[in-house]
Design a protein around this motif. Structure first.
Motif, PDB file in Angstrom:
ATOM      1  N   CYS A 227     -10.308 -17.019  -3.222  1.00  0.00           N
ATOM      2  CA  CYS A 227      -9.882 -16.060  -4.015  1.00  0.00           C
ATOM      3  C   CYS A 227      -8.722 -15.075  -3.186  1.00  0.00           C
ATOM      4  N   ALA A 228      -7.771 -15.435  -3.923  1.00  0.00           N
ATOM      5  CA  ALA A 228      -6.388 -14.791  -3.352  1.00  0.00           C
ATOM      6  C   ALA A 228      -6.021 -13.385  -3.704  1.00  0.00           C
ATOM      7  N   ASP A 229      -5.590 -12.615  -2.775  1.00  0.00           N
ATOM      8  CA  ASP A 229      -4.787 -11.583  -3.120  1.00  0.00           C
ATOM      9  C   ASP A 229      -3.538 -11.921  -3.681  1.00  0.00           C
ATOM     10  N   ASN A 230      -2.745 -11.283  -4.762  1.00  0.00           N
ATOM     11  CA  ASN A 230      -1.672 -11.485  -5.626  1.00  0.00           C
ATOM     12  C   ASN A 230      -0.593 -10.302  -5.163  1.00  0.00           C
ATOM     13  N   ASP A 231       0.263 -10.770  -3.930  1.00  0.00           N
ATOM     14  CA  ASP A 231       1.087  -9.696  -3.358  1.00  0.00           C
ATOM     15  C   ASP A 231       2.464  -9.775  -4.223  1.00  0.00           C
TER      16      ASP A 231
END
Length: 318
Positions: A227-231
């Protein structure tokens, strides 16, 4: 350029196959030939350069074209050994300091301002503590032992324990009978996924670069997802999205998918809070009561669960 290559060689840096002026490049070193434990940079005009062996040099060393004094004396192996021993001793002392600090903190028993601001109580917060200043203290573990701590103030400011390593450390939000393992970058993101996906345990890696390390060390069986951060704001500035980049690297190691939010913020808690705010604004004032808020939260959690489960895969065998 030959002068710069001689300079970095004299300082124990193994030159890369290709030199890219204007950018820092990680390199192998004579001290650690199997690791990229050094960095070099040559200016675009080729007249100035820098190098650093992280096991030896506290700061980058500068080279200027035409200066005979730029070349260093032969490497002092004794100095390297002493520096390495000093670094190991400092790291061990910092780890012991982190464990001592954790022992001095009080167990988290009631609501904390940081958690409340993220929309949560204490569920999923086993082992968290509160320090004398009222900050939340999250243990960063490896094989059950504390390596470092993350201190989170009420306003969300985060700090790691000074000098202690974070590499390979994680915090697991465990759930008995979990059928899915979700890897997340931040603690609030991990809590969001934990509450949204009832069948999952969550492994919090604390920073994007640590995700592949933790995923490799804690390779689960069965279903998993990153579950990634979307930078996206960072990508707009520098042309790279670290959150997605490292999350995909972790997912590739496991053979699973990546679930990431698309919202004004960057992580899944930002997505949760934005969706709740938008839905609350659409309600008439008289309907903004506790039951309605819980129903909205359940609806957003269902959306998050759907997006996460869509990317879940069986972990690829080694």
């Amino acid at each position: 350029m030959s002068g710069f290559l001689a300079f970095i060689g004299a300082h124990g840096i193994i030159a890369p196959d290709y030199l890219t002026p204007g950018k820092w490049q990680r390199c192998r070193t004579e001290n650690h030939p199997r690791k990229k434990n050094g960095s070099i940079k040559l200016a675009d005009d080729g007249q100035v350069g820098w190098c650093q062996d992280y096991a030896v040099h506290a700061e980058p060393l500068m080279w200027r074209a035409g200066r005979a004094s730029a070349l260093a004396a032969p490497l002092e192996r004794g100095l390297i050994a002493r520096r390495q021993a000093e670094r190991r001793a400092a790291l061990a002392a910092a780890t012991l300091s982190a464990r001592s600090r954790y022992a001095q903190c009080a167990p988290l028993r009631n609501e904390h301002p940081y958690l409340a601001g993220k929309g949560f109580g204490v569920a999923g917060c086993h082992g968290l503590r509160v320090d004398a200043a009222g900050a939340l203290v999250v243990p960063m573990l490896c094989d059950g032992a504390i390596l470092s701590l993350q201190r989170i103030a009420a306003d969300g400011e985060k700090r790691f324990h000074p000098g202690a390593t974070t590499r390979g450390a994680c915090y697991v939000i465990e759930r008995p009978g979990a059928t899915l393992t979700a890897f997340a970058e931040g603690f609030a993101t991990g809590l969001t996924i934990f509450h949204a996906v009832p069948a999952c345990r969550v492994v919090v890696a604390f920073n994007a670069g640590n995700l592949p390390v933790v995923a490799s060390a804690r390779r689960p069986a069965g279903l998993a997802v990153v579950c990634a951060d979307n930078d996206w704001e960072t990508a707009a500035r520098i042309g790279r999205n670290p959150g997605l980049e490292y999350a995909r690297a972790a997912a590739d190691l496991l053979g699973v998918g990546v679930a990431y939010p698309e919202c004004a913020g960057s992580d899944w808690n930002d997505y949760l809070m934005a969706q709740l705010e938008a839905r609350a604004a659409a309600l008439r004032p008289g309907l903004r009561h506790g039951r309605a808020i819980l129903q909205m939260q359940a609806g957003v959690f269902a959306e998050i669960k759907h997006k996460v489960m869509r990317e879940a895969r069986l972990v690829r065998p080694m």
